[in-house]
Design a protein around this motif. Structure first.
Motif, PDB file in Angstrom:
ATOM      1  N   MET A 175    -115.714 -15.427  42.059  1.00 58.24           N
ATOM      2  CA  MET A 175    -114.965 -15.865  41.021  1.00 58.24           C
ATOM      3  C   MET A 175    -115.845 -16.059  39.725  1.00 58.24           C
ATOM      4  SD  MET A 175    -111.501 -17.226  42.452  1.00 58.24           S
ATOM      5  CE  MET A 175    -110.514 -16.740  41.130  1.00 58.24           C
ATOM      6  N   LEU A 176    -117.068 -16.644  39.775  1.00 58.21           N
ATOM      7  CA  LEU A 176    -117.845 -17.210  38.679  1.00 58.21           C
ATOM      8  C   LEU A 176    -118.942 -16.307  38.429  1.00 58.21           C
ATOM      9  CD1 LEU A 176    -117.553 -21.044  39.275  1.00 58.21           C
ATOM     10  CD2 LEU A 176    -116.193 -19.456  37.276  1.00 58.21           C
ATOM     11  N   ALA A 177    -119.002 -15.179  38.741  1.00 55.47           N
ATOM     12  CA  ALA A 177    -120.115 -14.347  38.907  1.00 55.47           C
ATOM     13  C   ALA A 177    -120.863 -13.895  37.576  1.00 55.47           C
ATOM     14  CB  ALA A 177    -120.005 -12.798  39.704  1.00 55.47           C
ATOM     15  N   THR A 178    -119.902 -13.950  36.668  1.00 50.35           N
ATOM     16  CA  THR A 178    -120.435 -13.519  35.314  1.00 50.35           C
ATOM     17  C   THR A 178    -120.690 -15.165  34.210  1.00 50.35           C
ATOM     18  OG1 THR A 178    -118.066 -13.369  34.556  1.00 50.35           O
ATOM     19  CG2 THR A 178    -119.300 -11.234  35.289  1.00 50.35           C
ATOM     20  N   ARG A 179    -120.378 -16.210  34.985  1.00 44.27           N
ATOM     21  CA  ARG A 179    -120.545 -17.328  34.334  1.00 44.27           C
ATOM     22  C   ARG A 179    -121.882 -17.901  34.345  1.00 44.27           C
ATOM     23  NH1 ARG A 179    -114.910 -17.991  33.893  1.00 44.27           N
ATOM     24  NH2 ARG A 179    -114.027 -16.112  34.135  1.00 44.27           N
ATOM     25  N   THR A 180    -122.054 -18.846  33.501  1.00 48.51           N
ATOM     26  CA  THR A 180    -123.435 -19.465  33.500  1.00 48.51           C
ATOM     27  C   THR A 180    -122.932 -20.905  34.273  1.00 48.51           C
ATOM     28  OG1 THR A 180    -124.381 -18.770  31.608  1.00 48.51           O
ATOM     29  CG2 THR A 180    -125.278 -20.957  32.314  1.00 48.51           C
ATOM     30  N   VAL A 181    -123.376 -21.325  35.530  1.00 51.95           N
ATOM     31  CA  VAL A 181    -123.074 -22.262  36.164  1.00 51.95           C
ATOM     32  C   VAL A 181    -123.994 -23.212  36.664  1.00 51.95           C
ATOM     33  CG1 VAL A 181    -121.941 -22.920  38.604  1.00 51.95           C
ATOM     34  CG2 VAL A 181    -121.053 -20.659  37.655  1.00 51.95           C
ATOM     35  N   VAL A 182    -123.782 -24.372  36.328  1.00 54.32           N
ATOM     36  CA  VAL A 182    -124.535 -25.608  36.787  1.00 54.32           C
ATOM     37  C   VAL A 182    -124.025 -26.221  37.928  1.00 54.32           C
ATOM     38  CG1 VAL A 182    -125.824 -27.634  36.086  1.00 54.32           C
ATOM     39  CG2 VAL A 182    -125.292 -25.757  34.366  1.00 54.32           C
ATOM     40  N   LEU A 183    -124.802 -26.141  39.016  1.00 54.03           N
ATOM     41  CA  LEU A 183    -124.038 -26.648  40.352  1.00 54.03           C
ATOM     42  C   LEU A 183    -124.989 -27.983  40.804  1.00 54.03           C
ATOM     43  CD1 LEU A 183    -122.623 -26.852  43.177  1.00 54.03           C
ATOM     44  CD2 LEU A 183    -124.357 -25.307  43.926  1.00 54.03           C
ATOM     45  N   ILE A 184    -124.449 -29.168  40.833  1.00 50.18           N
ATOM     46  CA  ILE A 184    -124.896 -30.648  41.353  1.00 50.18           C
ATOM     47  C   ILE A 184    -124.440 -30.761  42.458  1.00 50.18           C
ATOM     48  CG2 ILE A 184    -124.959 -32.858  40.636  1.00 50.18           C
ATOM     49  CD1 ILE A 184    -124.175 -32.105  37.872  1.00 50.18           C
ATOM     50  N   THR A 185    -125.433 -30.816  43.339  1.00 47.24           N
ATOM     51  CA  THR A 185    -125.280 -31.025  45.087  1.00 47.24           C
ATOM     52  C   THR A 185    -126.384 -31.815  45.860  1.00 47.24           C
ATOM     53  OG1 THR A 185    -124.877 -29.670  46.968  1.00 47.24           O
ATOM     54  CG2 THR A 185    -126.526 -29.075  45.623  1.00 47.24           C
ATOM     55  N   HIS A 186    -126.044 -32.540  46.800  1.00 47.08           N
ATOM     56  CA  HIS A 186    -126.709 -33.288  47.698  1.00 47.08           C
ATOM     57  C   HIS A 186    -127.333 -32.387  48.851  1.00 47.08           C
ATOM     58  CE1 HIS A 186    -125.308 -36.830  45.615  1.00 47.08           C
ATOM     59  NE2 HIS A 186    -126.568 -37.519  45.859  1.00 47.08           N
ATOM     60  N   ASP A 187    -126.658 -31.268  48.930  1.00 47.06           N
ATOM     61  CA  ASP A 187    -126.700 -30.264  50.189  1.00 47.06           C
ATOM     62  C   ASP A 187    -127.676 -29.115  49.878  1.00 47.06           C
ATOM     63  OD1 ASP A 187    -126.284 -28.492  52.169  1.00 47.06           O
ATOM     64  OD2 ASP A 187    -124.213 -28.433  52.246  1.00 47.06           O
ATOM     65  N   PRO A 188    -128.893 -29.506  50.458  1.00 40.76           N
ATOM     66  CA  PRO A 188    -129.710 -28.284  50.387  1.00 40.76           C
ATOM     67  C   PRO A 188    -129.501 -26.971  50.815  1.00 40.76           C
ATOM     68  CG  PRO A 188    -130.715 -30.305  51.523  1.00 40.76           C
ATOM     69  CD  PRO A 188    -129.320 -30.389  51.463  1.00 40.76           C
ATOM     70  N   LEU A 189    -128.620 -26.744  51.930  1.00 35.89           N
ATOM     71  CA  LEU A 189    -128.288 -25.457  52.325  1.00 35.89           C
ATOM     72  C   LEU A 189    -127.283 -24.732  50.920  1.00 35.89           C
ATOM     73  CD1 LEU A 189    -127.920 -23.185  54.441  1.00 35.89           C
ATOM     74  CD2 LEU A 189    -126.148 -24.342  55.445  1.00 35.89           C
ATOM     75  N   GLU A 190    -126.483 -25.700  50.489  1.00 38.16           N
ATOM     76  CA  GLU A 190    -125.507 -25.302  49.415  1.00 38.16           C
ATOM     77  C   GLU A 190    -126.355 -24.742  48.452  1.00 38.16           C
ATOM     78  OE1 GLU A 190    -121.948 -27.115  48.828  1.00 38.16           O
ATOM     79  OE2 GLU A 190    -122.621 -27.826  47.214  1.00 38.16           O
ATOM     80  N   ALA A 191    -127.422 -25.646  47.956  1.00 39.56           N
ATOM     81  CA  ALA A 191    -128.498 -24.985  46.762  1.00 39.56           C
ATOM     82  C   ALA A 191    -129.002 -23.850  47.155  1.00 39.56           C
ATOM     83  CB  ALA A 191    -129.256 -26.250  46.495  1.00 39.56           C
ATOM     84  N   VAL A 192    -129.525 -23.893  48.330  1.00 40.70           N
ATOM     85  CA  VAL A 192    -130.189 -22.432  48.834  1.00 40.70           C
ATOM     86  C   VAL A 192    -129.407 -21.230  48.864  1.00 40.70           C
ATOM     87  CG1 VAL A 192    -131.793 -21.217  50.365  1.00 40.70           C
ATOM     88  CG2 VAL A 192    -132.086 -23.809  49.921  1.00 40.70           C
ATOM     89  N   ARG A 193    -128.305 -21.333  49.248  1.00 45.39           N
ATOM     90  CA  ARG A 193    -127.171 -20.391  49.462  1.00 45.39           C
ATOM     91  C   ARG A 193    -126.767 -19.895  48.003  1.00 45.39           C
ATOM     92  NH1 ARG A 193    -121.989 -19.996  51.485  1.00 45.39           N
ATOM     93  NH2 ARG A 193    -122.743 -17.864  52.054  1.00 45.39           N
ATOM     94  N   LEU A 194    -126.503 -20.780  47.184  1.00 49.77           N
ATOM     95  CA  LEU A 194    -126.050 -20.390  45.828  1.00 49.77           C
ATOM     96  C   LEU A 194    -126.652 -19.979  44.671  1.00 49.77           C
ATOM     97  CD1 LEU A 194    -122.629 -22.570  46.282  1.00 49.77           C
ATOM     98  CD2 LEU A 194    -123.050 -20.110  46.702  1.00 49.77           C
ATOM     99  N   ALA A 195    -127.837 -20.684  44.574  1.00 47.33           N
ATOM    100  CA  ALA A 195    -128.679 -21.002  43.165  1.00 47.33           C
ATOM    101  C   ALA A 195    -129.720 -19.593  43.015  1.00 47.33           C
ATOM    102  CB  ALA A 195    -129.444 -21.976  43.214  1.00 47.33           C
ATOM    103  N   ASP A 196    -129.480 -18.962  41.754  1.00 50.89           N
ATOM    104  CA  ASP A 196    -130.676 -18.208  41.220  1.00 50.89           C
ATOM    105  C   ASP A 196    -131.788 -19.019  40.958  1.00 50.89           C
ATOM    106  OD1 ASP A 196    -128.972 -15.400  40.874  1.00 50.89           O
ATOM    107  OD2 ASP A 196    -127.746 -16.999  40.354  1.00 50.89           O
ATOM    108  N   ARG A 197    -131.594 -20.383  40.373  1.00 50.71           N
ATOM    109  CA  ARG A 197    -132.655 -21.119  40.103  1.00 50.71           C
ATOM    110  C   ARG A 197    -132.241 -22.741  40.456  1.00 50.71           C
ATOM    111  NH1 ARG A 197    -135.014 -20.201  34.257  1.00 50.71           N
ATOM    112  NH2 ARG A 197    -135.389 -18.050  35.095  1.00 50.71           N
ATOM    113  N   ALA A 198    -133.236 -23.478  40.776  1.00 48.77           N
ATOM    114  CA  ALA A 198    -133.090 -24.671  41.350  1.00 48.77           C
ATOM    115  C   ALA A 198    -133.988 -25.518  40.823  1.00 48.77           C
ATOM    116  CB  ALA A 198    -132.726 -24.726  42.725  1.00 48.77           C
TER     117      ALA A 198
END
Length: 243
Positions: A175-198
């Motif tokens: 749903m946010l594929a065209t948006r610029t998203v800043v994801l804040i997380t403590h979950d390494p798996l979540e970060a690796v799954r979702l991020a283009d840059r981290a």
């Protein structure tokens, strides 16, 4: 909708104390960027600053959009605690942004979002009658309905069980594929799954992380490269907490 990239540099301060020095972050347009780090390092504070929210913090530097347009009114933020109105129904919570602006709320779209998030039949319930995971999905629906080009998500899936978390990650990514998203997380798996840059944040700055190049996000949770990167990040975070 064309989402801008974000460029942020400088020192982040909380009142009179420095939180993070020497920040140099480039959030690519239309992509997911992730901020990781130990508790208290300043991830949520940085998210609030990007969203333009008030608080006892300041950036000694600059945060600008790549198109030069002011970020005011262009950023939607899902806060860590959800911040739902306890006296309002789920439907009213999802559409509160339009109501505050004096616009007619799009209740049909709100109901469609609730259905996609697995909340069919809950539009008229109050937040106090929902589970923690359900409340978090209501807050996510409220963020998604705003249609802002820049979105800040602060621990958006933390209250969900493992299977629902994966499903909601995939839904948000779509749903946010065209948006610029800043994801804040403590979950390494979540970060690796979702991020283009981290980045891994510490008081001394932000370290860019090498994400798996085997597949674009959202990456499979069982991919070998994803799991290996998750393990390395977890070890780094444990080391930072022990230091």
């Amino acid at each position: 909708m064309t989402a801008p990239g974000l460029h942020l540099h400088g020192d982040l301060w909380l009142e009179t104390a420095p939180l993070i020095r020497n920040l140099a972050l480039d959030f690519p347009a239309g992509r997911w960027s992730c901020l990781l780090g130990s508790s208290g390092v300043g991830k949520s504070t940085l998210g609030r600053l990007i969203a333009g929210l008030p608080g006892p913090f300041r950036l000694q530097g600059a945060c600008r959009s790549s198109d030069g347009v002011s970020l005011r009114g262009q950023v939607a933020m899902m806060a860590q605690d959800g911040q739902l109105l306890p006296w309002a129904s789920v439907l009213h919570n999802v559409t509160i942004g339009a109501r505050l602006r004096g616009d007619k709320p799009d209740t049909a779209r709100a109901r469609a979002l609730l259905a996609e998030l697995g909340l069919v039949g809950m539009a008229h319930r109050r937040p106090g009658t929902l589970s923690g995971g359900q409340r978090q999905r209501v807050a996510l629906a409220r963020t998604l309905i705003e249609d802002c080009p820049v979105v800040v998500l602060d621990e958006p899936f933390s209250a969900l069980d493992a299977a629902t978390r994966l499903a909601m990650q995939d839904l948000a990514a779509r749903m946010l594929a065209t948006r610029t998203v800043v994801l804040i997380t403590h979950d390494p798996l979540e970060a690796v799954r979702l991020a283009d840059r981290a980045w891994l944040l510490s008081s001394g700055g932000a370290e860019a992380l090498d994400l798996p190049a085997t597949a674009p996000p959202p990456r499979s949770y069982c991919d070998d490269a994803t799991l290996a990167m998750q393990a390395r990040l977890l070890a780094r975070l444990q080391g930072m907490q022990a230091a």
